[in-house]
Design a protein around this motif. Sequence first.
Motif, short mmCIF file in Angstrom:
data_model
loop_
_atom_site.label_atom_id
_atom_site.label_comp_id
_atom_site.label_asym_id
_atom_site.label_seq_id
_atom_site.Cartn_x
_atom_site.Cartn_y
_atom_site.Cartn_z
N UNK A 90 0.83 -1.21 0.00
CA UNK A 90 0.00 0.00 0.00
C UNK A 90 0.87 1.26 0.00
N UNK A 91 1.95 1.23 0.75
CA UNK A 91 2.86 2.39 0.78
C UNK A 91 3.50 2.58 -0.60
N UNK A 141 3.86 5.54 -5.62
CA UNK A 141 3.76 5.55 -7.09
C UNK A 141 2.73 6.58 -7.55
N UNK A 142 1.67 6.73 -6.78
CA UNK A 142 0.63 7.68 -7.17
C UNK A 142 1.12 9.12 -7.06
N UNK A 202 -3.79 4.19 3.21
CA UNK A 202 -2.48 4.69 3.64
C UNK A 202 -2.58 6.15 4.04
N UNK A 203 -3.37 6.93 3.32
CA UNK A 203 -3.55 8.34 3.70
C UNK A 203 -4.12 8.45 5.11
N UNK A 204 -5.08 7.61 5.44
CA UNK A 204 -5.66 7.62 6.79
C UNK A 204 -4.62 7.21 7.82
N UNK A 247 -0.59 7.93 12.36
CA UNK A 247 0.63 7.31 12.87
C UNK A 247 1.87 8.12 12.47
N UNK A 248 2.42 8.93 13.41
CA UNK A 248 3.59 9.74 13.08
C UNK A 248 4.82 8.92 12.70
N UNK A 249 4.95 7.73 13.27
CA UNK A 249 6.08 6.86 12.93
C UNK A 249 5.99 6.43 11.47
#
Length: 157
Positions: free
Chosen positions: A45-46, A51-52, A81-83, A88-90
């Motif tokens: 997903x990352x 890629x996007x 992934x945006x959510x 999650x700052x890490x």
Amino acid sequence: MTEPATTACQVTVADIQRAVAHCYGVSVADLRSSRRAPETVQPRFIAIYLAQILTPLTASAIGRLFGDRDHSAILRAIKMIQVRLGKDPTLADEFEMLKAEACRHAGSVWRSRMPGDVLTFDQTLNQFGFELAIVPIGTRDHNGFAPTRGRKASTGE
């Protein structure tokens, strides 16, 4: 239109896949596979989200490069992934590091895709590893295709 706050480079999906695979200890084949194991889903997903934002490709084109996934699966991965990045700052720090790593694999600095960016047909073909070749009409075979190297074009007779 305003320029992005980043600098420019030509990063490819292959560069992104290598960087993400290296960072998460999975193979590029795992990122492209249909496996749904937790250790491969988040890196995939990352990589899709990178890629996007780092390439001019559409969701459909990205899907083809990630195991022939449908564009709606790509859009869902991006949204998830945006959510997660917002919560999650890490993960957000890892994501920023992966942007730089993908660019390092490309050998230059990256540039985000901005709305309104337009690619020529040649640039789009190059993104997928193809070259545009202009072939005179008289040298095409009976199906209208240019002959491959080492083969003569048939005349269709």
